[in-house]
Design a protein around this motif. Structure first.
Motif, PDB file in Angstrom:
ATOM      1  N   ASN A   1     -67.411  44.874 -33.637  1.00 56.47           N
ATOM      2  CA  ASN A   1     -65.966  44.676 -33.577  1.00 56.47           C
ATOM      3  C   ASN A   1     -65.251  46.008 -33.779  1.00 56.47           C
ATOM      4  O   ASN A   1     -65.633  46.806 -34.637  1.00 56.47           O
ATOM      5  CB  ASN A   1     -65.513  43.711 -34.679  1.00 56.47           C
ATOM      6  CG  ASN A   1     -65.758  42.259 -34.302  1.00 56.47           C
ATOM      7  OD1 ASN A   1     -66.140  41.963 -33.185  1.00 56.47           O
ATOM      8  ND2 ASN A   1     -65.544  41.366 -35.255  1.00 56.47           N
ATOM      9  N   GLY A   2     -64.214  46.253 -32.982  1.00 58.81           N
ATOM     10  CA  GLY A   2     -63.415  47.454 -33.147  1.00 58.81           C
ATOM     11  C   GLY A   2     -63.887  48.651 -32.358  1.00 58.81           C
ATOM     12  O   GLY A   2     -63.253  49.701 -32.377  1.00 58.81           O
TER      13      GLY A   2
ATOM     14  N   GLU B   1     -64.757  41.790 -41.071  1.00 55.58           N
ATOM     15  CA  GLU B   1     -64.441  42.242 -42.431  1.00 55.58           C
ATOM     16  C   GLU B   1     -63.897  41.094 -43.272  1.00 55.58           C
ATOM     17  O   GLU B   1     -64.231  40.973 -44.463  1.00 55.58           O
ATOM     18  CB  GLU B   1     -63.435  43.389 -42.370  1.00 55.58           C
ATOM     19  CG  GLU B   1     -64.023  44.697 -41.848  1.00 55.58           C
ATOM     20  CD  GLU B   1     -62.972  45.748 -41.579  1.00 55.58           C
ATOM     21  OE1 GLU B   1     -63.281  46.940 -41.731  1.00 55.58           O
ATOM     22  OE2 GLU B   1     -61.838  45.381 -41.189  1.00 55.58           O
TER      23      GLU B   1
ATOM     24  N   SER C   1     -60.554  43.275 -39.813  1.00 51.80           N
ATOM     25  CA  SER C   1     -61.050  42.610 -38.600  1.00 51.80           C
ATOM     26  C   SER C   1     -61.655  41.260 -38.974  1.00 51.80           C
ATOM     27  O   SER C   1     -61.820  40.944 -40.167  1.00 51.80           O
ATOM     28  CB  SER C   1     -62.118  43.471 -37.922  1.00 51.80           C
ATOM     29  OG  SER C   1     -63.287  43.540 -38.744  1.00 51.80           O
TER      30      SER C   1
ATOM     31  N   ASN D   1     -64.661  34.568 -33.967  1.00 53.07           N
ATOM     32  CA  ASN D   1     -64.035  35.891 -33.973  1.00 53.07           C
ATOM     33  C   ASN D   1     -64.975  36.977 -34.474  1.00 53.07           C
ATOM     34  O   ASN D   1     -64.526  38.040 -34.908  1.00 53.07           O
ATOM     35  CB  ASN D   1     -62.770  35.859 -34.847  1.00 53.07           C
ATOM     36  CG  ASN D   1     -61.722  34.910 -34.305  1.00 53.07           C
ATOM     37  OD1 ASN D   1     -61.448  34.899 -33.115  1.00 53.07           O
ATOM     38  ND2 ASN D   1     -61.161  34.095 -35.160  1.00 53.07           N
TER      39      ASN D   1
END
Length: 528
Positions: free
Chosen positions: A37-38, A460, A457, A487
């Motif tokens: 992610n990210g 996280e 996120s 997600n």
């Protein structure tokens, strides 16, 4: 064919998201794009789709791609036809068929005489029979919005399709349709997804990091095996560096001790031989300089090895760096926690379920609640949690503590900082250093403790939620997870899976992710 060369993207604040990445897609390739992610996967799809401009680099493609985004809120004010960009064509065809054969209508139609037929076939394939093209997108569920854009593939007949998490909002039936479509189509596909069933259908996997894209031939299972080999080699490198660091520190200590002994002997010898004080000072300074040089040489070597080790450790998968530590001591396996006898719930006069439900939940059970969108899964969860009472039947609830975790981790207060959020769950009176130690276990370092929760996120937030559960003194007898993987990237799904498999209490899951359900050892199901 699609070719990306040295593509970089910079945020408005001048932070570089990724730089100098590239890859090639051949015609008819079915390719996965994976990464943490990210890292910028969705951004890269938008660049290829032409919705964003790269900071630098070149894109070579022979056709405009069709893009199915992950989020659809921006289309809520549009009709289905407007969102699919077919309103003018369908309206022109309708007028032509009614006898209004104008030059403008013919230009807008552009000889696409089968547009209406393709629309009907596409909506039918994706089980959207009851939808009208003039219906507003805001009236549709998340799964229906996804299907509308998937239907657009059949309508527009593109050569290249970009899909961003296409299975996120689909139920089992919708996912099956998606899998069948991917298997049967000859269109070139580039797909961002964490759905491992979908990823295993594809014939190539691209792994994206900030600075490169690595190519793995085969689906997710092949990619996963290759990553295990790479990570095992990385782990061996870490262990080798740890040994080298330990050896370097021992050598430094031995060298300093040896030099100190030599200096001490020299000093005694000089004192016995009556060396003048000024000469003694000179010799002492030489000895100190010699010791200092030895320390500098060893310090430089140790610093180099330490930095190499830090970089190697940072490359390890997050799951290999984490420690969970759930309190499982209070669970009595086999104890009845919840019992339902012929229950139902009605909104107005109509029962929610065609047949009333009877089931029993025991301590240690792992069960999934199955049902199509709108079948009443959320209502049943609220009954189990005691937030709703059934309008028919009887329930018995003996669980002391049950916790519900939705896909947005709403239990976390978005207005708090990470450390403040952890303190909220500290009902056992842990000292500050103990809380911070738990946060470190879940990869929240000193630099993260003052970060606001609303800046985290999905992965996280999941890690912080797990951390908070380990901080709480009273372990939850029941944990309920609602679409927990929606997600999360693959790495964070693996972290969640490992944590769940360490937890020995009762687990209730709503999920359409079949691979996830298999890996957390679901043994029972309630079908609605």
């Amino acid at each position: 064919m699609l070719i990306l060369q040295n593509i970089s993207y910079q945020h408005e604040n001048k932070d570089m998201l990724f730089q100098n990445i590239g890859f090639t897609l051949n015609n008819h390739d079915k390719t996965a794009l994976v990464g943490n992610n990210g890292v910028g996967k969705s951004t890269l799809l938008k660049i290829i789709a032409g919705e964003l401009q790269p900071f630098s680099g070149q894109i070579i493609q022979n056709a405009k791609p069709y893009f199915v985004p992950q989020l659809f809120g921006q289309f809520n004010d549009l009709t289905i036809a407007e969102a699919l960009q077919i309103k003018e064509k369908t309206a022109s065809l309708k007028e032509i068929l009614e006898g209004v054969v104008t030059e403008e209508n013919l230009q807008l139609l552009d000889d696409d005489w089968t547009i209406e037929e393709r629309c009907n076939e596409a909506l039918s394939y994706w089980q959207l029979h009851d939808l009208d093209l003039n219906q507003k997108m805001e009236t549709l569920s998340g799964g229906q919005k996804t299907k509308v854009f998937l239907a657009g593939i059949m309508i527009h007949e593109p050569d290249l399709v970009l899909l961003d998490e296409p299975s996120n909002h689909l139920d089992f039936a919708g996912r099956t349709l998606l899998y069948d479509f991917i298997k049967s189509t000859s269109i070139t596909l580039l797909i961002v997804s964490h759905d491992r069933t979908l990823l295993n259908i594809l014939n190539k996997t691209l792994e994206m990091t900030k600075n490169e894209i690595s190519v793995y031939g085969g689906g997710y299972d092949f990619y996963s095996e290759q990553k295990k080999v790479e990570n095992n080699a990385l782990e061996q490198d870490v262990q080798s560096k740890e040994k080298a660091l330990k050896k370097a520190k021992e050598k430094e200590r031995e060298s300093i001790e040896r030099q100190n002994k030599l200096d001490s002997r020299g000093k005694k010898k000089q004192e016995k031989s009556g060396v003048a004080r000024i000469m003694m000072n000179t010799l002492r300074n030489k000895a100190e300089n010699s010791s200092s040089k030895i320390k500098d040489v060893h310090a430089e070597k140790i610093s180099g090895i330490s930095e190499d080790l830090r970089q190697l450790r940072s490359s390890l998968p997050a799951i290999d760096q984490m420690k969970f530590g759930f309190n499982n001591t209070s669970f009595l396996k086999g104890k009845t926690l919840f019992k339902a006898s012929e229950i139902n719930y009605s909104y107005g006069e109509k029962d929610l379920w065609n047949e009333s439900l009877s089931f029993e939940i025991l301590s240690g059970d792992r069960l999934v609640i199955k049902g199509l969108n709108g079948s009443g899964k959320t209502t049943l969860i609220k009954i189990i949690l005691g937030e709703l009472n059934p309008t028919k039947g009887q329930i018995t609830s003996l669980a002391k503590k049950a916790i519900y975790i939705d896909q947005d981790y709403s239990l976390l207060n978005q207005n708090l900082k990470i450390y403040e959020q952890a303190e909220i769950f500290n009902d056992s009176g842990l000292e500050e250093h103990d809380i911070k130690m738990r946060l470190n276990r879940f990869l929240f370092s000193r630099n993260d403790w003052d970060k606001p929760c609303n800046a985290l996120s999905g992965g996280e937030r999941m890690r912080l939620m797990l951390c908070c559960l380990t901080i709480s003194d009273e372990a939850s007898e029941i944990i309920i997870l609602d679409e927990p993987t929606n997600n999360l990237d693959i790495q964070n799904i693996e972290i969640l899976t490992a944590a769940i498999n360490e937890y020995q209490g009762t687990l209730i899951v709503i999920s359409h992710d079949q691979s996830f359900l298999e890996q957390i050892n679901i043994g029972k199901s309630i079908s609605l």
